[in-house]
Structure formats: C-alpha cells, structure tokens
Scaffold this active site. Structure first.
Site, mmCIF file in Angstrom:
data_model
loop_
_atom_site.group_PDB
_atom_site.id
_atom_site.type_symbol
_atom_site.label_atom_id
_atom_site.label_comp_id
_atom_site.label_asym_id
_atom_site.label_seq_id
_atom_site.Cartn_x
_atom_site.Cartn_y
_atom_site.Cartn_z
ATOM 1 N N ASN A 16 0.875 -1.174 0.000
ATOM 2 C CA ASN A 16 0.000 0.000 0.000
ATOM 3 C C ASN A 16 0.912 1.222 0.000
ATOM 4 O O ASN A 16 1.492 1.562 1.030
ATOM 5 C CB ASN A 16 -0.895 -0.030 1.247
ATOM 6 C CG ASN A 16 -1.748 1.215 1.375
ATOM 7 O OD1 ASN A 16 -1.787 2.047 0.465
ATOM 8 N ND2 ASN A 16 -2.427 1.352 2.507
ATOM 9 N N LYS B 196 0.169 4.255 -0.264
ATOM 10 C CA LYS B 196 -0.464 5.432 0.360
ATOM 11 C C LYS B 196 -0.210 6.665 -0.517
ATOM 12 O O LYS B 196 -0.162 6.539 -1.734
ATOM 13 C CB LYS B 196 0.039 5.596 1.799
ATOM 14 C CG LYS B 196 -0.128 4.305 2.614
ATOM 15 C CD LYS B 196 0.092 4.486 4.089
ATOM 16 C CE LYS B 196 -0.108 3.155 4.814
ATOM 17 N NZ LYS B 196 0.013 3.256 6.264
ATOM 18 N N HIS C 113 -9.402 1.262 5.146
ATOM 19 C CA HIS C 113 -8.116 1.440 5.837
ATOM 20 C C HIS C 113 -8.309 2.354 7.048
ATOM 21 O O HIS C 113 -9.121 3.273 7.017
ATOM 22 C CB HIS C 113 -7.088 2.033 4.864
ATOM 23 C CG HIS C 113 -5.693 1.975 5.415
ATOM 24 N ND1 HIS C 113 -5.229 2.891 6.334
ATOM 25 C CD2 HIS C 113 -4.694 1.090 5.209
ATOM 26 C CE1 HIS C 113 -3.986 2.565 6.658
ATOM 27 N NE2 HIS C 113 -3.631 1.477 6.002
ATOM 28 N N GLU D 94 -6.670 4.748 8.062
ATOM 29 C CA GLU D 94 -6.483 6.184 7.754
ATOM 30 C C GLU D 94 -7.759 6.748 7.128
ATOM 31 O O GLU D 94 -8.125 7.902 7.377
ATOM 32 C CB GLU D 94 -5.251 6.353 6.844
ATOM 33 C CG GLU D 94 -3.965 6.128 7.634
ATOM 34 C CD GLU D 94 -2.830 5.472 6.865
ATOM 35 O OE1 GLU D 94 -2.838 5.506 5.621
ATOM 36 O OE2 GLU D 94 -1.916 4.921 7.523
ATOM 37 N N GLU E 209 -5.059 -4.880 10.727
ATOM 38 C CA GLU E 209 -4.011 -3.888 10.949
ATOM 39 C C GLU E 209 -4.262 -3.175 12.269
ATOM 40 O O GLU E 209 -5.070 -2.238 12.322
ATOM 41 C CB GLU E 209 -4.005 -2.848 9.827
ATOM 42 C CG GLU E 209 -3.802 -3.416 8.438
ATOM 43 C CD GLU E 209 -3.286 -2.363 7.461
ATOM 44 O OE1 GLU E 209 -2.154 -2.499 7.007
ATOM 45 O OE2 GLU E 209 -4.009 -1.389 7.188
ATOM 46 N N GLY F 41 2.831 2.351 10.832
ATOM 47 C CA GLY F 41 3.764 3.462 10.655
ATOM 48 C C GLY F 41 4.516 3.842 11.915
ATOM 49 O O GLY F 41 5.163 4.880 11.969
ATOM 50 N N SER G 48 3.778 -2.039 10.378
ATOM 51 C CA SER G 48 5.239 -2.120 10.551
ATOM 52 C C SER G 48 5.802 -3.501 10.211
ATOM 53 O O SER G 48 6.742 -3.975 10.851
ATOM 54 C CB SER G 48 5.646 -1.703 11.973
ATOM 55 O OG SER G 48 5.243 -0.371 12.223
HETATM 56 P P1 13P Z 1 3.246 0.411 7.693
HETATM 57 O O1 13P Z 1 3.751 -0.863 7.068
HETATM 58 O O2 13P Z 1 3.981 1.636 7.192
HETATM 59 O O3 13P Z 1 3.177 0.329 9.186
HETATM 60 O O4 13P Z 1 1.743 0.617 7.167
HETATM 61 C C1 13P Z 1 0.865 -0.456 7.260
HETATM 62 C C2 13P Z 1 -0.359 -0.097 6.532
HETATM 63 O O5 13P Z 1 -1.102 0.779 6.937
HETATM 64 C C3 13P Z 1 -0.651 -0.812 5.291
HETATM 65 O O6 13P Z 1 -1.924 -0.542 4.842
#
Ligand code: 13P
Length: 255
Positions: free
Chosen positions: A9, A11, A95, A97, A167, A173, A213
């Site tokens: 992803n 982003k 997601h 976010e 997640e 992150g 992560s």
């Molecule tokens: P990270 O791997 O940067 O922690 O992000 C995970 C994520 O949100 C994938 O959709």
C-alpha cells in the site's frame, strides 16, 4: 488451502514517474515468485501507467479506495468501473487512515465491498483496533463490529472473493509490530468470526493479512503463524528490495 497475499500500500507516496519506476523494480524482483500473490497499490493517479508496467507480469494491481456509486456528482471520487477498466484486481477498503481522517464507517465499507465484488474485483477489507480500544479490553468487540459490518448481506460465494487485512492501528507506521502471538491471536479470532457467519470451510479459505510495521526482519515470524496469510505493507513497500524481503519468506508456506 489459502493463498498468501502480500500487497504494498503505497499510500500518498510517489509521483507517477516514481511509481512507474518502482513498479518496474517490483516486477523484476518478483519474477521468480510462484506461490505468493503479490500486489501493489499506487495512488489513483498512477494506476493506468502502472497497469502498463504490470502487463504480462505476476504482480497484481490494487487501488487504495473506491466510491460505491456508479458515477455522478461526487467530486474527488473514483468509481469501481473506472478501476475495473484499468485492470485493477484488488481494492483496499476501510483502511484505518480512511476511517480516522475521512469519515469511513462500517456502513460505507460495506457499500464499497459490495460494489467492488459486483464488478468481480477483490476487496481487501481493513480492520483493526486502536491502542485505547486494546487497552480498554475492546479488541474483540471492535473486530466483531468491523467484520459483521463489512460482510453484512454478503453471500458465502462473495465472501470467498474477499481478503481481510488485520491492521492494529497502533502498529501502523510506528515501527511497533504486534508480536507473532498477539497477531496470531487476533487473526484466529477474526477467522472465528468468519466461521460464525459462513461456516468453517469458508472461513478456512479466506486469506487474512497482517499489517502494521511489517518488514523483512519480522515477516518470516509473522507469516509462519497458522492464521496469518500475508501482509499489507506500507513503508517497507516503497522499496522493491524490502518489499520482496517480505514476500520471499511466504514462498513455500502452505496454509
Ligand atoms: P506500515 O507498514 O507503514 O506500518 O503501514 C501499514 C499499513 O497501513 C498498510 O496498509
């Protein structure tokens, strides 16, 4: 048998030119990958160009979101048939976010999931608890609400075309990963929820990715867990070598 699905992803990262370059690197690096399903999700803007790069390769195209309506006055949004035309295979939906910054709810997740399935694409349905919810002992109630919400009204056949990404929000992150055991426990719980909805055989056939992560250093341990069937990767997917460092440990595993 479940597929191991590992998706990057990206982003809101990478211009179109940078996306084309990274997609080319992923295609080259993933040439010898046989069993793991590898997918990348660039921004909407880069999807068409990246689709050209992926043609004839074993890397699948994913989008980061979609709107549930067919067309019309929805400024800033993209419809499922627009994604389908480009050749999108997977669509990330719900997601954290999207949920925390852009008003995504279990109801909008469900509408998007149904729309994506109706066009024969596969939703990657994201679920997961915040740190406060975990600390308050609400992990199971949050996951139950999110899973029941996302799958409301879906038939068993439709459910078989979905992927779940667990997640934990506190691991996204942050560099903090759920331990192998914490992740496995949550995944087993989610599979149990699917079994309640669709029976054990369907539940055993749906891939559940871990996200948060995930990186080459922890991928093998997570992927070895019984109910962890892949990953949804943020930061570590922005470089082909680290992304493939997560994909490779998945080869040869059977679920
Ligand atoms: P990270 O791997 O940067 O922690 O992000 C995970 C994520 O949100 C994938 O959709």
């Amino acid at each position: 048998m479940r597929k191991i699905v590992i998706a990057g992803n990206w982003k809101m990262n990478k211009t179109v030119a940078e996306s084309v370059k990274l997609a080319g690197e992923v295609v080259a690096a993933a040439k010898d990958i046989k069993q793991v399903v590898v997918a990348i999700a660039p921004t909407y803007l880069a999807l068409a160009k990246v689709a050209e790069v992926l043609q004839g390769s074993n890397v699948k195209l994913a989008a980061q979101d979609v709107h549930w309506e067919n067309q019309g006055a929805f400024t800033g949004k993209v419809s499922a048939d627009m994604l389908k035309e480009i050749g999108v295979d997977y669509v990330i939906i719900g997601h954290s976010e999207q949920r925390s910054y852009f008003g995504e709810t279990d109801e909008t997740v469900n509408k998007k999931v149904r729309k994506v399935l109706s066009l024969a694409m596969k939703p990657i349905i994201c679920i997961g608890e915040t740190l406060a919810e975990r600390k308050e002992g609400r992990l199971e109630s949050v996951l139950t609400r999110q899973v029941n919400g996302a799958y409301a009204g879906l038939s068993a056949d439709e459910a078989l075309s979905t992927v779940i990404a667990y997640e934990p929000v506190w691991a996204i992150g942050t560099g903090v990963t759920a331990s192998d055991d914490e992740a496995q426990e949550a995944h087993a719980f989610v599979r149990g929820l699917l079994a309640k909805l669709y029976g054990d055989s369907v539940a055993q056939s749906i891939s559940i990715q871990y996200g948060g992560s995930m990186k080459p250093e922890n991928a093998a341990g997570l992927l070895a867990q019984k109910d962890i069937d892949g990953g949804l990767i943020g930061g570590a997917a922005l470089k082909a070598d680290s992304f493939l460092g997560i994909v490779r440990p998945g080869e040869g595993l059977s679920k």
